[in-house]
Design a protein around this motif. Structure first.
Motif, PDB file in Angstrom:
ATOM      1  N   SER A  74      19.483  53.501  69.589  1.00 30.23           N
ATOM      2  CA  SER A  74      20.722  52.939  69.065  1.00 30.23           C
ATOM      3  C   SER A  74      21.334  53.905  68.067  1.00 30.23           C
ATOM      4  CB  SER A  74      20.469  51.581  68.416  1.00 30.23           C
ATOM      5  OG  SER A  74      19.543  51.685  67.345  1.00 30.23           O
ATOM      6  N   SER A  75      22.656  53.882  67.963  1.00 29.69           N
ATOM      7  CA  SER A  75      23.351  54.811  67.080  1.00 29.69           C
ATOM      8  C   SER A  75      24.734  54.254  66.745  1.00 29.69           C
ATOM      9  CB  SER A  75      23.488  56.175  67.759  1.00 29.69           C
ATOM     10  OG  SER A  75      24.157  57.088  66.928  1.00 29.69           O
ATOM     11  N   VAL A  76      25.232  54.617  65.565  1.00 23.98           N
ATOM     12  CA  VAL A  76      26.575  54.209  65.170  1.00 23.98           C
ATOM     13  C   VAL A  76      27.472  55.439  65.080  1.00 23.98           C
ATOM     14  CG1 VAL A  76      25.941  54.226  62.707  1.00 23.98           C
ATOM     15  CG2 VAL A  76      27.990  53.021  63.442  1.00 23.98           C
ATOM     16  N   GLU A  77      28.602  55.358  65.736  1.00 25.13           N
ATOM     17  CA  GLU A  77      29.624  56.408  65.669  1.00 25.13           C
ATOM     18  C   GLU A  77      30.644  55.997  64.611  1.00 25.13           C
ATOM     19  OE1 GLU A  77      33.199  58.349  68.420  1.00 25.13           O
ATOM     20  OE2 GLU A  77      31.734  56.950  69.305  1.00 25.13           O
ATOM     21  N   VAL A  78      30.715  56.748  63.530  1.00 29.63           N
ATOM     22  CA  VAL A  78      31.629  56.425  62.441  1.00 29.63           C
ATOM     23  C   VAL A  78      32.962  57.130  62.679  1.00 29.63           C
ATOM     24  CG1 VAL A  78      32.039  56.539  59.968  1.00 29.63           C
ATOM     25  CG2 VAL A  78      29.728  56.106  60.827  1.00 29.63           C
ATOM     26  N   ILE A  79      33.999  56.338  62.883  1.00 26.29           N
ATOM     27  CA  ILE A  79      35.345  56.878  63.086  1.00 26.29           C
ATOM     28  C   ILE A  79      36.096  56.949  61.752  1.00 26.29           C
ATOM     29  CG2 ILE A  79      37.563  56.502  64.244  1.00 26.29           C
ATOM     30  CD1 ILE A  79      35.937  55.086  66.474  1.00 26.29           C
ATOM     31  N   LEU A  92      31.518  40.744  49.364  1.00 24.23           N
ATOM     32  CA  LEU A  92      31.447  42.016  50.085  1.00 24.23           C
ATOM     33  C   LEU A  92      31.856  43.154  49.167  1.00 24.23           C
ATOM     34  CD1 LEU A  92      33.137  40.740  53.347  1.00 24.23           C
ATOM     35  CD2 LEU A  92      30.707  41.216  53.040  1.00 24.23           C
ATOM     36  N   ASP A  93      31.115  44.251  49.225  1.00 30.56           N
ATOM     37  CA  ASP A  93      31.350  45.346  48.285  1.00 30.56           C
ATOM     38  C   ASP A  93      32.195  46.478  48.847  1.00 30.56           C
ATOM     39  OD1 ASP A  93      29.621  46.545  50.058  1.00 30.56           O
ATOM     40  OD2 ASP A  93      28.162  47.195  48.536  1.00 30.56           O
ATOM     41  N   ARG A  94      32.583  46.391  50.136  1.00 34.36           N
ATOM     42  CA  ARG A  94      33.373  47.468  50.749  1.00 34.36           C
ATOM     43  C   ARG A  94      34.143  46.924  51.950  1.00 34.36           C
ATOM     44  NH1 ARG A  94      27.854  50.455  52.285  1.00 34.36           N
ATOM     45  NH2 ARG A  94      27.266  49.219  50.476  1.00 34.36           N
ATOM     46  N   ASP A  95      35.071  47.726  52.472  1.00 31.67           N
ATOM     47  CA  ASP A  95      35.805  47.304  53.662  1.00 31.67           C
ATOM     48  C   ASP A  95      34.957  47.578  54.907  1.00 31.67           C
ATOM     49  OD1 ASP A  95      36.069  50.010  54.301  1.00 31.67           O
ATOM     50  OD2 ASP A  95      38.171  50.138  53.731  1.00 31.67           O
ATOM     51  N   THR A  96      35.513  47.298  56.061  1.00 41.19           N
ATOM     52  CA  THR A  96      34.721  47.368  57.296  1.00 41.19           C
ATOM     53  C   THR A  96      34.584  48.775  57.858  1.00 41.19           C
ATOM     54  OG1 THR A  96      36.670  46.949  58.653  1.00 41.19           O
ATOM     55  CG2 THR A  96      35.378  45.037  57.955  1.00 41.19           C
ATOM     56  N   GLY A  97      35.536  49.648  57.525  1.00 47.64           N
ATOM     57  CA  GLY A  97      35.548  50.937  58.206  1.00 47.64           C
ATOM     58  C   GLY A  97      35.858  50.740  59.681  1.00 47.64           C
ATOM     59  N   ILE A  98      35.736  51.813  60.446  1.00 48.12           N
ATOM     60  CA  ILE A  98      35.979  51.755  61.895  1.00 48.12           C
ATOM     61  C   ILE A  98      34.873  52.541  62.597  1.00 48.12           C
ATOM     62  CG2 ILE A  98      37.566  52.308  63.782  1.00 48.12           C
ATOM     63  CD1 ILE A  98      39.848  52.213  61.758  1.00 48.12           C
ATOM     64  N   GLY A  99      34.352  51.984  63.678  1.00 46.75           N
ATOM     65  CA  GLY A  99      33.306  52.704  64.396  1.00 46.75           C
ATOM     66  C   GLY A  99      32.994  52.096  65.743  1.00 46.75           C
ATOM     67  N   LYS A 100      31.994  52.680  66.402  1.00 44.96           N
ATOM     68  CA  LYS A 100      31.509  52.199  67.685  1.00 44.96           C
ATOM     69  C   LYS A 100      29.979  52.190  67.661  1.00 44.96           C
ATOM     70  CE  LYS A 100      35.278  54.242  70.448  1.00 44.96           C
ATOM     71  NZ  LYS A 100      35.580  55.217  71.543  1.00 44.96           N
ATOM     72  N   GLY A 101      29.375  51.213  68.334  1.00 40.95           N
ATOM     73  CA  GLY A 101      27.928  51.161  68.478  1.00 40.95           C
ATOM     74  C   GLY A 101      27.507  51.649  69.848  1.00 40.95           C
ATOM     75  N   HIS A 102      26.438  52.421  69.899  1.00 42.46           N
ATOM     76  CA  HIS A 102      25.954  52.996  71.154  1.00 42.46           C
ATOM     77  C   HIS A 102      24.485  52.681  71.379  1.00 42.46           C
ATOM     78  CE1 HIS A 102      29.412  55.867  71.688  1.00 42.46           C
ATOM     79  NE2 HIS A 102      29.456  55.742  70.363  1.00 42.46           N
ATOM     80  N   ILE A 103      24.116  52.527  72.650  1.00 46.39           N
ATOM     81  CA  ILE A 103      22.727  52.601  73.093  1.00 46.39           C
ATOM     82  C   ILE A 103      22.644  53.767  74.063  1.00 46.39           C
ATOM     83  CG2 ILE A 103      20.809  51.486  74.289  1.00 46.39           C
ATOM     84  CD1 ILE A 103      21.393  50.205  71.635  1.00 46.39           C
ATOM     85  N   PHE A 104      21.936  54.811  73.643  1.00 48.27           N
ATOM     86  CA  PHE A 104      21.767  55.990  74.481  1.00 48.27           C
ATOM     87  C   PHE A 104      20.451  55.905  75.252  1.00 48.27           C
ATOM     88  CE2 PHE A 104      24.113  57.957  70.774  1.00 48.27           C
ATOM     89  CZ  PHE A 104      25.315  58.098  71.436  1.00 48.27           C
ATOM     90  N   LYS A 105      20.495  56.299  76.505  1.00 45.67           N
ATOM     91  CA  LYS A 105      19.288  56.504  77.289  1.00 45.67           C
ATOM     92  C   LYS A 105      19.185  57.999  77.561  1.00 45.67           C
ATOM     93  CE  LYS A 105      17.034  55.431  81.733  1.00 45.67           C
ATOM     94  NZ  LYS A 105      17.155  54.705  83.038  1.00 45.67           N
ATOM     95  N   PHE A 106      18.038  58.604  77.218  1.00 46.26           N
ATOM     96  CA  PHE A 106      17.876  60.028  77.470  1.00 46.26           C
ATOM     97  C   PHE A 106      16.461  60.322  77.947  1.00 46.26           C
ATOM     98  CE2 PHE A 106      17.052  59.383  72.939  1.00 46.26           C
ATOM     99  CZ  PHE A 106      15.945  60.160  72.667  1.00 46.26           C
ATOM    100  N   ASP A 107      16.296  61.494  78.544  1.00 50.54           N
ATOM    101  CA  ASP A 107      14.992  61.837  79.105  1.00 50.54           C
ATOM    102  C   ASP A 107      14.186  62.690  78.132  1.00 50.54           C
ATOM    103  OD1 ASP A 107      15.923  64.470  79.313  1.00 50.54           O
ATOM    104  OD2 ASP A 107      16.344  64.328  81.465  1.00 50.54           O
ATOM    105  N   LYS A 108      12.991  63.078  78.540  1.00 57.29           N
ATOM    106  CA  LYS A 108      12.063  63.793  77.669  1.00 57.29           C
ATOM    107  C   LYS A 108      12.525  65.204  77.339  1.00 57.29           C
ATOM    108  CE  LYS A 108       9.209  65.151  81.627  1.00 57.29           C
ATOM    109  NZ  LYS A 108       7.849  65.081  82.228  1.00 57.29           N
ATOM    110  N   ASP A 109      13.572  65.683  78.053  1.00 57.16           N
ATOM    111  CA  ASP A 109      14.144  66.998  77.756  1.00 57.16           C
ATOM    112  C   ASP A 109      15.397  66.903  76.896  1.00 57.16           C
ATOM    113  OD1 ASP A 109      12.200  68.449  79.269  1.00 57.16           O
ATOM    114  OD2 ASP A 109      13.248  67.835  81.101  1.00 57.16           O
ATOM    115  N   GLY A 110      15.762  65.679  76.497  1.00 57.26           N
ATOM    116  CA  GLY A 110      16.922  65.488  75.643  1.00 57.26           C
ATOM    117  C   GLY A 110      18.233  65.350  76.373  1.00 57.26           C
TER     118      GLY A 110
END
Length: 317
Positions: A74-79, A92-110
């Motif tokens: 899992s990873s977050v892309e911060v826009i 709440l101590d801050r605004d929401t910002g903008i981003g995307k959430g990812h689930i990456f599938k990768f192999d043993k070679d990256g």
């Protein structure tokens, strides 16, 4: 064979050179992983065996599991970064910002094999993930504490993503306890735990209860869990770090912690004194572990974006 085996997720893989772990019932393999993790101490030797550069933009890495020869992260892309308010607004101590959430599938070679978007609107920050042999469990929250989250399940065979429940709290990591069929989530900084009951279809029974009625305090301040995995027998492994600051400097301490979900108390706290070449703690976010013939094998991706590297360590026990 793959479809017939349920795996222990931090993760234990049914490979010919590894020991696979059955989730549904206690076995000698379950006892083996418990015994080996409980042997880890400050004198344990962690031998780096590989450092594999990921051949894609990994953004801000979060949680990871390994299934067979493949990794899911899992990873977050911060826009647009969040900005702090001068004074808290509605808790709440801050605004929401903008981003995307990812689930990456990768192999043993990256090599990147799949990129699945997760989240909805302002809820775009995925956290630590768990695998129960059928589903990957994924918490996604706003990029701020005391906000809202969505819990998803991802069916590995089909890559079908299903929303399970929405929660008025920031859940940063989650595990599926197969002994009592519950989900336990850790909030921002893992200072509190919340447990939701699942029915036979893995739907949440107590979804309407306010989080404060489900909250259990984390009595351990040794580490803030970033990535958590269910071990069986009511035990969870939390991987993370703690940051200490003064007016001059700061330092980070990484560790693994075995935690009992029955009484919400730590069982064993294990320092992980490993750093990447960038100076980041290995326990900074994604972590996975499996049993080998001689001990354990650990996987980490502590760095972000183009610096993301999969580090592999063998531990002889």
């Amino acid at each position: 064979m793959f479809n017939q085996v349920k795996f222990f997720a931090l993760t234990l893989i049914g490979l010919s050179m590894m020991t696979s772990i059955g989730y549904a019932q206690k076995s000698s393999s379950n006892l083996l992983i418990h015994q080996r993790l409980l042997k880890l101490n400050v004198s344990s030797k962690w031998n780096k065996t590989a450092a594999i550069s990921l051949k894609f933009d990994a953004h801000h890495t979060q949680g990871m599991i390994k299934i067979g020869d493949y990794f899911y992260m899992s990873s977050v892309e911060v826009i647009k970064k969040t900005e702090r308010y001068e004074q808290p607004i509605n808790g709440l101590d801050r605004d929401t910002g903008i981003g995307k959430g990812h689930i990456f599938k990768f192999d043993k070679d990256g090599n990147l094999l799949a990129d699945l978007l997760v989240g909805s609107g302002d809820i775009y920050h995925p956290g630590g993930i768990d695998y129960d042999g059928t589903y990957i469990w994924i918490p996604v929250t706003e990029y701020r504490p005391n906000s809202s989250s969505i819990i998803y399940k991802l069916k590995v065979e089909t890559m079908e993503l299903t929303e399970v429940v929405r929660i008025k709290e920031s859940i940063g990591a989650i595990v599926h306890n197969l002994q009592n069929n519950t989900l336990t989530g850790a909030n921002w900084g893992a200072r509190k735990f919340y447990t939701w009951k699942l029915d036979k279809n893995r739907k949440v029974n107590n979804r309407n209860l306010a989080p404060e009625k489900l909250a259990k305090e984390n009595p351990s301040f040794h580490t803030d869990y970033q990535d958590c995995k269910y071990l069986g027998d009511g035990l969870m492994l939390g991987s993370g770090k703690m940051v200490y600051k003064n007016d001059v400097t700061e330092f980070h301490i990484g560790s693994w912690e075995i935690f009992n979900l029955n009484d919400f108390r730590p069982v064993r706290q294990i320092p992980v004194t490993l750093w990447s070449p960038t100076g980041e703690m290995m326990c900074n976010n994604p972590a996975a572990v499996e049993v080998t013939d001689k001990g354990l094998r650990a996987y980490f991706v502590p760095d972000d974006e183009e610096k993301a590297v999969l580090f592999i360590y063998d531990i002889e026990l």
